[in-house]
Scaffold this motif. Structure first.
Motif, PDB file in Angstrom:
ATOM      1  N   GLY A 110      81.717  32.022  38.959  1.00 38.19           N
ATOM      2  CA  GLY A 110      82.727  30.314  38.515  1.00 38.19           C
ATOM      3  C   GLY A 110      82.218  29.439  37.620  1.00 38.19           C
ATOM      4  N   TYR A 111      81.863  29.775  36.815  1.00 42.17           N
ATOM      5  CA  TYR A 111      81.295  29.900  35.492  1.00 42.17           C
ATOM      6  C   TYR A 111      81.589  29.988  33.850  1.00 42.17           C
ATOM      7  N   LEU A 112      81.741  28.966  33.399  1.00 38.60           N
ATOM      8  CA  LEU A 112      82.294  29.674  31.738  1.00 38.60           C
ATOM      9  C   LEU A 112      81.555  29.275  31.132  1.00 38.60           C
ATOM     10  N   TYR A 113      80.442  30.295  30.415  1.00 44.03           N
ATOM     11  CA  TYR A 113      79.203  30.315  29.998  1.00 44.03           C
ATOM     12  C   TYR A 113      79.389  30.541  28.647  1.00 44.03           C
ATOM     13  N   LEU A 114      79.040  29.592  27.146  1.00 41.11           N
ATOM     14  CA  LEU A 114      79.143  29.463  26.007  1.00 41.11           C
ATOM     15  C   LEU A 114      77.863  29.518  24.905  1.00 41.11           C
ATOM     16  N   GLY A 115      78.055  30.944  24.528  1.00 37.96           N
ATOM     17  CA  GLY A 115      76.933  31.282  23.372  1.00 37.96           C
ATOM     18  C   GLY A 115      77.277  29.946  22.230  1.00 37.96           C
ATOM     19  N   THR A 116      75.633  29.675  21.987  1.00 39.16           N
ATOM     20  CA  THR A 116      76.070  28.942  19.933  1.00 39.16           C
ATOM     21  C   THR A 116      75.238  29.268  19.197  1.00 39.16           C
ATOM     22  N   GLU A 117      75.830  29.171  18.226  1.00 37.41           N
ATOM     23  CA  GLU A 117      74.763  29.409  16.902  1.00 37.41           C
ATOM     24  C   GLU A 117      74.516  27.754  16.470  1.00 37.41           C
ATOM     25  N   ASN A 118      72.838  27.983  16.135  1.00 37.13           N
ATOM     26  CA  ASN A 118      72.574  26.488  15.814  1.00 37.13           C
ATOM     27  C   ASN A 118      71.237  26.976  14.931  1.00 37.13           C
ATOM     28  N   GLY A 119      70.947  26.935  13.763  1.00 42.82           N
ATOM     29  CA  GLY A 119      69.950  26.945  12.657  1.00 42.82           C
ATOM     30  C   GLY A 119      68.719  26.048  12.579  1.00 42.82           C
ATOM     31  N   GLU A 120      69.127  24.431  13.241  1.00 41.26           N
ATOM     32  CA  GLU A 120      68.040  23.398  13.998  1.00 41.26           C
ATOM     33  C   GLU A 120      67.461  23.544  14.898  1.00 41.26           C
ATOM     34  N   THR A 121      67.817  24.232  15.909  1.00 32.79           N
ATOM     35  CA  THR A 121      66.647  24.144  16.775  1.00 32.79           C
ATOM     36  C   THR A 121      66.787  25.372  17.853  1.00 32.79           C
ATOM     37  N   GLY A 122      68.261  26.369  17.110  1.00 29.83           N
ATOM     38  CA  GLY A 122      67.904  27.855  18.088  1.00 29.83           C
ATOM     39  C   GLY A 122      69.160  28.339  19.027  1.00 29.83           C
ATOM     40  N   GLY A 123      70.081  28.689  19.143  1.00 30.63           N
ATOM     41  CA  GLY A 123      70.677  28.748  19.997  1.00 30.63           C
ATOM     42  C   GLY A 123      70.419  28.171  21.380  1.00 30.63           C
ATOM     43  N   GLU A 124      71.961  27.989  21.759  1.00 26.31           N
ATOM     44  CA  GLU A 124      72.190  27.145  22.720  1.00 26.31           C
ATOM     45  C   GLU A 124      73.130  27.968  23.873  1.00 26.31           C
ATOM     46  N   LEU A 125      72.278  27.865  24.945  1.00 27.66           N
ATOM     47  CA  LEU A 125      73.221  28.380  25.985  1.00 27.66           C
ATOM     48  C   LEU A 125      73.749  27.246  26.822  1.00 27.66           C
ATOM     49  N   TRP A 126      75.516  27.141  26.934  1.00 26.95           N
ATOM     50  CA  TRP A 126      76.236  26.324  28.155  1.00 26.95           C
ATOM     51  C   TRP A 126      76.397  26.895  28.994  1.00 26.95           C
ATOM     52  N   ARG A 127      77.314  25.649  30.066  1.00 30.26           N
ATOM     53  CA  ARG A 127      77.684  26.705  31.314  1.00 30.26           C
ATOM     54  C   ARG A 127      78.883  25.841  31.252  1.00 30.26           C
ATOM     55  N   TYR A 128      80.205  25.486  32.234  1.00 29.37           N
ATOM     56  CA  TYR A 128      80.807  24.400  32.229  1.00 29.37           C
ATOM     57  C   TYR A 128      81.919  24.982  33.320  1.00 29.37           C
ATOM     58  N   SER A 167      66.764  39.616  19.874  1.00 31.60           N
ATOM     59  CA  SER A 167      65.975  39.412  20.996  1.00 31.60           C
ATOM     60  C   SER A 167      67.198  39.784  22.341  1.00 31.60           C
ATOM     61  N   PHE A 168      66.454  39.923  23.924  1.00 34.18           N
ATOM     62  CA  PHE A 168      67.158  39.971  24.853  1.00 34.18           C
ATOM     63  C   PHE A 168      66.428  39.407  26.232  1.00 34.18           C
ATOM     64  N   TYR A 169      67.860  38.160  26.848  1.00 38.78           N
ATOM     65  CA  TYR A 169      67.100  37.874  27.798  1.00 38.78           C
ATOM     66  C   TYR A 169      67.387  38.368  29.180  1.00 38.78           C
ATOM     67  N   LYS A 170      67.655  37.696  30.192  1.00 39.67           N
ATOM     68  CA  LYS A 170      67.471  37.626  31.884  1.00 39.67           C
ATOM     69  C   LYS A 170      68.509  36.455  31.981  1.00 39.67           C
ATOM     70  N   VAL A 171      69.025  35.638  32.081  1.00 36.92           N
ATOM     71  CA  VAL A 171      69.268  34.483  32.386  1.00 36.92           C
ATOM     72  C   VAL A 171      68.732  33.799  34.313  1.00 36.92           C
ATOM     73  N   ASN A 172      67.681  33.690  34.306  1.00 33.93           N
ATOM     74  CA  ASN A 172      67.099  32.842  36.245  1.00 33.93           C
ATOM     75  C   ASN A 172      67.533  32.004  36.500  1.00 33.93           C
ATOM     76  N   GLY A 173      67.558  30.372  35.702  1.00 32.82           N
ATOM     77  CA  GLY A 173      68.337  29.597  35.873  1.00 32.82           C
ATOM     78  C   GLY A 173      68.223  28.612  34.592  1.00 32.82           C
ATOM     79  N   ILE A 174      68.179  27.181  35.009  1.00 33.54           N
ATOM     80  CA  ILE A 174      68.199  26.267  33.936  1.00 33.54           C
ATOM     81  C   ILE A 174      66.390  26.442  33.488  1.00 33.54           C
ATOM     82  N   ASP A 175      66.753  26.287  31.861  1.00 35.25           N
ATOM     83  CA  ASP A 175      65.341  26.782  31.489  1.00 35.25           C
ATOM     84  C   ASP A 175      64.650  27.715  31.803  1.00 35.25           C
ATOM     85  N   ASP A 176      65.382  28.543  32.684  1.00 32.46           N
ATOM     86  CA  ASP A 176      64.078  29.639  32.830  1.00 32.46           C
ATOM     87  C   ASP A 176      64.669  31.061  32.633  1.00 32.46           C
ATOM     88  N   PHE A 177      64.714  31.911  31.368  1.00 27.97           N
ATOM     89  CA  PHE A 177      64.665  33.494  31.817  1.00 27.97           C
ATOM     90  C   PHE A 177      63.186  33.964  30.717  1.00 27.97           C
TER      91      PHE A 177
END
Length: 167
Positions: A36-54, A98-108
């Motif tokens: 039920g959420y939209l997940y979006l991944g970003t490119e960020n050369g300063e602090t690292g790629g981010e994963l967001w949920r809407y 890298s390849f990750y499983k997302v477990n929750g907020i700041d948990d992968f």
């Protein structure tokens, strides 16, 4: 900028904030709907790629919640859902994906197949995950490699780093 439309597709409005509100996010790289959420991944050369949920109405910024920052990787390049779990494939322009499983907020969990497990990956310049696809009971992963050819692999159990078959 991100936009959404009404059900007819005739009316469009900007979705403010979230990843578009972070100046260092150079681009939005991938999106997927899960639980039920939209997940979006970003490119960020300063602090690292981010994963967001809407779609989180309790979030402080217009329904957006940052799930994770992958500080060692420039981009959250691909997302897929397998066995009701969200997986992330990253891109790192200087090292390797890298390849990750997302477990929750700041948990992968890092589930990256390594050259120690798969000697045929040794010496390859697989900088990023170009594609993640859930197909026919398996996760397929294709890499990007500008020097010595891409790698295509698949797994019926991506939570087991030793389960990948290199095609």
């Amino acid at each position: 900028m991100l936009f959404r439309s009404d059900a007819s597709g005739d009316v469009w409005e900007e979705i403010p904030g979230g990843p578009t509100g972070v100046k260092a996010n150079d681009s939005n790289r991938t999106m997927i709907v899960h639980d039920g959420y939209l997940y979006l991944g970003t490119e960020n050369g300063e602090t690292g790629g981010e994963l967001w949920r809407y779609g989180d109405e309790s979030a402080s910024e217009a329904g957006w919640k940052k799930i994770a920052t992958f500080a060692d990787d420039t981009s959250v390049a691909e997302l897929t859902v397998f066995d009701n779990h969200l997986y992330v494939g990253t891109w790192d322009f200087t090292d390797s994906f890298s390849f990750y499983k997302v477990n929750g907020i700041d948990d992968f969990t890092n589930l990256t197949p390594t050259a120690a497990q798969y000697p045929q990956l040794a010496g390859l310049s697989n900088l990023g995950v170009m594609k993640l696809v859930n197909f026919n009971g398996m996760v397929y992963m294709g890499t990007v490699n500008y020097e010595n050819g891409f790698t295509l692999m698949r797994s019926a159990n991506p939570m087991d780093t030793g389960s990948w078959e290199i095609i």
